[in-house]
Design a protein around this motif. Structure first.
Motif, PDB file in Angstrom:
ATOM      1  N   ASP A  78       0.827  -1.213   0.000  1.00 47.35           N
ATOM      2  CA  ASP A  78       0.000   0.000   0.000  1.00 47.35           C
ATOM      3  C   ASP A  78       0.857   1.257   0.000  1.00 47.35           C
ATOM      4  N   HIS A  79       2.172   1.089   0.194  1.00 48.29           N
ATOM      5  CA  HIS A  79       3.037   2.268   0.220  1.00 48.29           C
ATOM      6  C   HIS A  79       3.020   2.952  -1.148  1.00 48.29           C
ATOM      7  N   ASN A  80       2.739   4.224  -1.171  1.00 47.51           N
ATOM      8  CA  ASN A  80       2.733   5.028  -2.405  1.00 47.51           C
ATOM      9  C   ASN A  80       1.969   4.315  -3.530  1.00 47.51           C
ATOM     10  N   ARG A  81       0.697   4.123  -3.323  1.00 49.26           N
ATOM     11  CA  ARG A  81      -0.103   3.411  -4.347  1.00 49.26           C
ATOM     12  C   ARG A  81      -0.125   4.210  -5.646  1.00 49.26           C
ATOM     13  N   LEU A  82       0.262   3.548  -6.730  1.00 52.11           N
ATOM     14  CA  LEU A  82       0.430   4.261  -8.003  1.00 52.11           C
ATOM     15  C   LEU A  82      -0.747   4.084  -8.945  1.00 52.11           C
ATOM     16  N   MET A  83      -1.519   3.017  -8.741  1.00 54.81           N
ATOM     17  CA  MET A  83      -2.703   2.805  -9.582  1.00 54.81           C
ATOM     18  C   MET A  83      -3.883   3.468  -8.872  1.00 54.81           C
ATOM     19  N   PRO A  84      -4.553   4.437  -9.536  1.00 60.99           N
ATOM     20  CA  PRO A  84      -5.652   5.140  -8.843  1.00 60.99           C
ATOM     21  C   PRO A  84      -6.860   4.231  -8.585  1.00 60.99           C
ATOM     22  N   ASP A  85      -7.734   4.654  -7.675  1.00 65.19           N
ATOM     23  CA  ASP A  85      -8.953   3.879  -7.382  1.00 65.19           C
ATOM     24  C   ASP A  85     -10.023   4.117  -8.442  1.00 65.19           C
ATOM     25  N   ASP A  86     -10.039   5.332  -8.973  1.00 59.74           N
ATOM     26  CA  ASP A  86     -11.082   5.711  -9.922  1.00 59.74           C
ATOM     27  C   ASP A  86     -11.014   4.828 -11.187  1.00 59.74           C
ATOM     28  N   PRO A  87     -12.130   4.152 -11.535  1.00 59.28           N
ATOM     29  CA  PRO A  87     -12.087   3.224 -12.683  1.00 59.28           C
ATOM     30  C   PRO A  87     -11.708   3.894 -14.003  1.00 59.28           C
ATOM     31  N   VAL A  88     -12.105   5.158 -14.188  1.00 61.85           N
ATOM     32  CA  VAL A  88     -11.777   5.846 -15.444  1.00 61.85           C
ATOM     33  C   VAL A  88     -10.255   6.085 -15.510  1.00 61.85           C
ATOM     34  N   LYS A  89      -9.689   6.476 -14.366  1.00 60.49           N
ATOM     35  CA  LYS A  89      -8.231   6.712 -14.332  1.00 60.49           C
ATOM     36  C   LYS A  89      -7.466   5.393 -14.472  1.00 60.49           C
ATOM     37  N   ARG A  90      -8.023   4.338 -13.896  1.00 62.38           N
ATOM     38  CA  ARG A  90      -7.364   3.022 -14.042  1.00 62.38           C
ATOM     39  C   ARG A  90      -7.343   2.625 -15.516  1.00 62.38           C
ATOM     40  N   ALA A  91      -8.465   2.883 -16.187  1.00 64.26           N
ATOM     41  CA  ALA A  91      -8.542   2.542 -17.612  1.00 64.26           C
ATOM     42  C   ALA A  91      -7.514   3.364 -18.403  1.00 64.26           C
ATOM     43  N   ARG A  92      -7.412   4.652 -18.075  1.00 65.61           N
ATOM     44  CA  ARG A  92      -6.461   5.508 -18.801  1.00 65.61           C
ATOM     45  C   ARG A  92      -5.018   5.041 -18.535  1.00 65.61           C
ATOM     46  N   SER A  93      -4.756   4.641 -17.290  1.00 66.07           N
ATOM     47  CA  SER A  93      -3.418   4.144 -16.945  1.00 66.07           C
ATOM     48  C   SER A  93      -3.084   2.926 -17.807  1.00 66.07           C
ATOM     49  N   ARG A  94      -4.063   2.031 -17.964  1.00 64.78           N
ATOM     50  CA  ARG A  94      -3.793   0.816 -18.759  1.00 64.78           C
ATOM     51  C   ARG A  94      -3.660   1.148 -20.245  1.00 64.78           C
ATOM     52  N   THR A  95      -4.375   2.186 -20.685  1.00 67.51           N
ATOM     53  CA  THR A  95      -4.208   2.618 -22.079  1.00 67.51           C
ATOM     54  C   THR A  95      -2.766   3.090 -22.292  1.00 67.51           C
ATOM     55  N   TRP A  96      -2.260   3.902 -21.361  1.00 68.80           N
ATOM     56  CA  TRP A  96      -0.853   4.346 -21.477  1.00 68.80           C
ATOM     57  C   TRP A  96       0.073   3.139 -21.459  1.00 68.80           C
ATOM     58  N   GLY A  97      -0.270   2.176 -20.616  1.00 67.88           N
ATOM     59  CA  GLY A  97       0.566   0.961 -20.526  1.00 67.88           C
ATOM     60  C   GLY A  97       0.628   0.234 -21.861  1.00 67.88           C
ATOM     61  N   ILE A  98      -0.500   0.142 -22.551  1.00 66.48           N
ATOM     62  CA  ILE A  98      -0.516  -0.516 -23.871  1.00 66.48           C
ATOM     63  C   ILE A  98       0.277   0.316 -24.877  1.00 66.48           C
ATOM     64  N   TYR A  99       0.129   1.626 -24.809  1.00 69.90           N
ATOM     65  CA  TYR A  99       0.880   2.480 -25.745  1.00 69.90           C
ATOM     66  C   TYR A  99       2.393   2.309 -25.573  1.00 69.90           C
ATOM     67  N   THR A 100       2.823   1.926 -24.368  1.00 77.62           N
ATOM     68  CA  THR A 100       4.282   1.839 -24.162  1.00 77.62           C
ATOM     69  C   THR A 100       4.921   0.767 -25.045  1.00 77.62           C
ATOM     70  N   LEU A 101       4.127  -0.196 -25.531  1.00 79.44           N
ATOM     71  CA  LEU A 101       4.688  -1.193 -26.467  1.00 79.44           C
ATOM     72  C   LEU A 101       5.189  -0.468 -27.719  1.00 79.44           C
ATOM     73  N   GLU A 102       4.384   0.492 -28.156  1.00 81.70           N
ATOM     74  CA  GLU A 102       4.741   1.301 -29.338  1.00 81.70           C
ATOM     75  C   GLU A 102       5.950   2.203 -29.023  1.00 81.70           C
ATOM     76  N   TYR A 103       5.960   2.771 -27.801  1.00 85.47           N
ATOM     77  CA  TYR A 103       7.073   3.656 -27.436  1.00 85.47           C
ATOM     78  C   TYR A 103       8.373   2.866 -27.338  1.00 85.47           C
ATOM     79  N   HIS A 104       8.238   1.638 -26.815  1.00 84.28           N
ATOM     80  CA  HIS A 104       9.443   0.811 -26.706  1.00 84.28           C
ATOM     81  C   HIS A 104      10.015   0.530 -28.087  1.00 84.28           C
TER      82      HIS A 104
END
Ligand SMILES: N[C@@H](CCC(=O)N[C@@H](CS)C(=O)NCC(=O)O)C(=O)O
Length: 263
Positions: A78-104
């Motif tokens: 629970d220290h410094n939780r980086l994934m937000p609780d809000d479902p919309v923000k969680r979805a956006r976080s995962r979208t960025w995560g998928i985009y990182t394949l392209e960035y890599h």
């Protein structure tokens, strides 16, 4: 016990190390020397048959893919939780995560088309043949050979720069809502993307955002001020190599008109 199989200057390993630092988790490293080709050693292929890093081993369970590793690490405490609780923000976080394949893929193109190419061109032909033969993904081999032959003139280079410029444009839009990608708090999305920025900065192409994206430029300054970036990079990186990487990157890609000619 957390064990990370990682490469010193591997962007995806840096990404996992940033999250380890942000979460202040205890971990042990098993360094895989990518320039030496240790990722192709039979012992490592048992850890990851795809011959890539990072891999996280948690008490004998292996987790692959840096984006998945980052979210997994965040869930461990629970220290410094980086994934937000809000479902919309969680979805956006995962979208960025998928985009990182392209960035890599894009930062890999730019690194390979400049610094790595220069390093490998000095190697004997037989050593290079053995390296390409060891790579199981033949699409990757074809791309690598094109970058080896053409450098900045490779067809892959404008695609990579276009995608990274699109990353900056999309970030600029999200950063209109707050200092961080998901709003007012630093989150997993910021941690993950900072690794790709680190690499673009290392190859001297920070004008990609400095020339046209002020919010992204300020975001990167905030990221650099966080202790996690230095913790994830300083112990593994050699100053002389970084200086050379920057020089070769700039000499390769920055022409008289900066990066403009690619857009
Ligand atoms: N999608 C993977 C990509 C991993 C990857 O390609 N890692 C690079 C280093 S950043 C690697 O191990 N390359 C080995 C090689 O170039 O032979 C992830 O995000 O973990």
């Amino acid at each position: 016990m957390l064990t990370l199989y990682h490469g010193a200057n591997s962007v995806c390993s840096i990404k996992a190390r940033i999250v380890l630092a942000e979460k202040q988790l205890e971990w042990e490293g098993r360094h895989v020397d990518l320039p030496k080709g240790e990722q192709f050693h039979p012992d490592y292929l048992k850890i990851n048959p795809r011959s890539i890093v990072p891999v996280l081993d948690h008490d004998g369970v292996r987790i692959h893919e840096s984006t998945v590793i980052c979210e997994y690490l965040d869930g461990l405490s629970d220290h410094n939780r980086l994934m937000p609780d809000d479902p919309v923000k969680r979805a956006r976080s995962r979208t960025w995560g998928i985009y990182t394949l392209e960035y890599h893929d894009s930062v890999n193109t730019l690194t390979f088309g400049s610094y790595q190419r220069k390093m490998l061109l000095d190697k004997p032909a037989e050593e290079l043949e053995a390296r390409w033969a060891a790579m199981s993904d033949k699409t990757r081999v074809r791309k690598t050979l094109d970058l080896m032959e053409h450098g900045a003139a490779s067809v892959h280079v404008p695609v990579a720069l276009f995608r990274l410029a699109r990353m900056c444009a999309e970030m600029e839009a999200d950063l209109a809502k707050g200092d961080w990608l998901l709003g007012d708090s630093y989150s997993l999305a910021d941690a993950m993307l900072s690794a790709y920025f680190f690499r673009v900065d290392c190859i001297g192409l920070e004008s990609l955002w400095e020339s046209r994206y002020p919010r992204v430029t300020n975001w990167w300054a905030r990221i650099k001020a966080r202790p996690s970036l230095a913790a994830a990079t300083d112990p593994w990186l050699d100053e002389a190599i970084m200086t050379r990487m920057r020089k070769v990157g700039r000499d390769t890609f920055i022409g008289a008109k900066g990066l403009e000619e690619y857009f």
